[in-house]
Design a protein around this motif. Structure first.
Motif, PDB file in Angstrom:
ATOM      1  N   CYS A 175       0.836  -1.206   0.000  1.00  0.00           N
ATOM      2  CA  CYS A 175       0.000   0.000   0.000  1.00  0.00           C
ATOM      3  C   CYS A 175       0.872   1.259   0.000  1.00  0.00           C
ATOM      4  O   CYS A 175       1.774   1.398   0.817  1.00  0.00           O
ATOM      5  CB  CYS A 175      -0.899  -0.008   1.236  1.00  0.00           C
ATOM      6  SG  CYS A 175      -1.807   1.521   1.444  1.00  0.00           S
ATOM      7  N   CYS A 221      -8.757   3.968  -2.463  1.00  0.00           N
ATOM      8  CA  CYS A 221      -9.754   2.995  -1.969  1.00  0.00           C
ATOM      9  C   CYS A 221     -10.752   3.655  -1.023  1.00  0.00           C
ATOM     10  O   CYS A 221     -11.934   3.304  -0.999  1.00  0.00           O
ATOM     11  CB  CYS A 221      -9.061   1.810  -1.297  1.00  0.00           C
ATOM     12  SG  CYS A 221      -7.913   2.323  -0.016  1.00  0.00           S
ATOM     13  N   CYS A 239      -7.422  -0.116  -6.765  1.00  0.00           N
ATOM     14  CA  CYS A 239      -6.133   0.116  -6.087  1.00  0.00           C
ATOM     15  C   CYS A 239      -4.994   0.065  -7.124  1.00  0.00           C
ATOM     16  O   CYS A 239      -4.751  -0.978  -7.737  1.00  0.00           O
ATOM     17  CB  CYS A 239      -5.894  -0.942  -5.009  1.00  0.00           C
ATOM     18  SG  CYS A 239      -4.234  -0.842  -4.312  1.00  0.00           S
TER      19      CYS A 239
END
Ligand SMILES: Nc1ncnc2c1ncn2[C@@H]1O[C@H](COP(=O)(O)OP(=O)(O)OP(=O)(O)O)[C@@H](O)[C@H]1O
Ligand code: SF4
Ligand code: SF4
Length: 308
Positions: A68, A74, A121
């Motif tokens: 991430c 998101c 994502c």
């Protein structure tokens, strides 16, 4: 094989006491408890659990922290508000001095499993993982095998778990060459009730002589009619309000519904519950006799349905 579903709409009408009492009378059957949010038939039937099985509901989003970048995309796309920024961990990679920005987190109770975040994502950091939502059990009771289940706290998917319980009850009934499944249905008229109603031979709706009992009887009858399931009615504690009972009988007559049984108020029902024994296995009182008479009439009705 036939399936008798016992439902009530509202809780507390005596449905579980009646299912247990019928269970002690019926032969050649498998029992199923489809009240997966608050199963209580097992309290009366004292089952010995033979197998515990995991039930997976819809998948939940899981974020791989190492991938991430903290871009926050998101958070923007999740319309259920299930993704939020995680609190910074002192000295960690999501701390103020860290080079990778804020790491995000998923609240699994809010995640509806739609999967949109995985598609959006840019770092490919989100995957969908099956979520353990509860358990279903196969148990042996003194009155035959029982399939029952427990959904985890705050989990949805009760309809799916009801379907699983019914599938397993059918499989078990075929394996045991049983002729009947007796199912304790869930309360209300929502998704779990629909899952328990479809395709059953006969629905026995347990009501009581109160405004709420009658109202819920009407709602359940409409629902069963929609799924073309034949309905018969049991008026429990009918003598507590004879006038209301007569009104319910008149309603049943108008709707073309048979009354399978009228059970009087009888302290033996509460005693049976306290002693965790089905009423018909421990009492020769008025309620037990009325349940026996009702069972005879249910057998006749199901035989007629078989012949059709
Ligand atoms: N005919 C009866 N005479 C006396 N008491 C009764 C009778 N039927 C049910 N009861 C009592 O009413 C209460 C509710 O019964 P029961 O738990 O069987 O209902 P239920 O519809 O399954 O409830 P729930 O929806 O909460 O599971 C119990 O205390 C039970 O003893
Ligand atoms: S979209 Fe992917 S990279 Fe961006 S914050 Fe969410 S999980 Fe992290
Ligand atoms: S799967 Fe859907 S509901 Fe769950 S976190 Fe992702 S976008 Fe939100």
């Amino acid at each position: 094989m036939q399936e008798l579903l016992v439902i009530s709409g509202k809780g507390g009408t005596g449905k579980t006491s009646i299912v247990a009492a019928l269970a002690a009378l019926a032969e050649d059957k498998v029992l199923a408890d489809c009240d997966v949010d608050a199963a209580d038939l097992h309290l009366l039937l004292r089952p010995e659990v033979e197998s515990v099985n995991e039930f997976y509901g819809s998948s939940k989003a899981v974020i791989e922290a190492g991938r991430c970048t903290g871009c926050g995309r998101c958070i923007e796309v999740c319309r259920f508000g299930a993704i939020t920024k995680a609190a910074p961990v002192a000295g960690g990679e999501n701390s103020a001095s860290g080079s990778r920005g804020s790491i995000v987190q998923v609240d699994s109770l809010s995640c509806e499993g739609c999967g949109v975040c995985t598609m959006m994502c840019p770092a490919g950091a989100i995957t969908m993982k099956p979520n353990l939502a509860g358990y279903w059990y196969i148990s042996e009771t003194p009155y035959g095998p029982l399939v029952h289940a427990q959904l985890g706290l705050a989990e949805d998917n009760s309809g799916k778990l009801v379907t699983k319980v019914r599938q397993e009850a059918r499989r078990l009934a075929e394996e045991n060459k049983a002729r009947l499944i007796i199912t304790d249905g869930p309360p209300g008229i929502g998704c779990p009730v629909i899952s328990s109603l479809t395709g059953v031979t006969l629905a026995l709706v347990v009501t009581e002589p109160t405004v709420a009992g009658w109202h819920d009887l009407e709602r359940v009858v409409k629902l069963a009619g929609h799924f073309k399931v034949p309905v018969t009615v049991c008026i429990n504690k009918y003598d507590l309000a004879p006038e209301k009972s007569r009104e319910i009988e008149a309603y049943c007559y108008d709707e073309g519904l048979t009354i399978a049984g009228k059970i009087p108020f009888d302290a033996d029902v509460a005693r049976a519950l306290v002693n965790a024994v089905p009423l018909t296995a421990c009492s020769r009182g008025a309620a037990a006799n009325a349940v026996k008479a009702m069972w005879d009439s249910l057998l006749v009705r199901m035989e007629k349905i078989k012949m059709q």
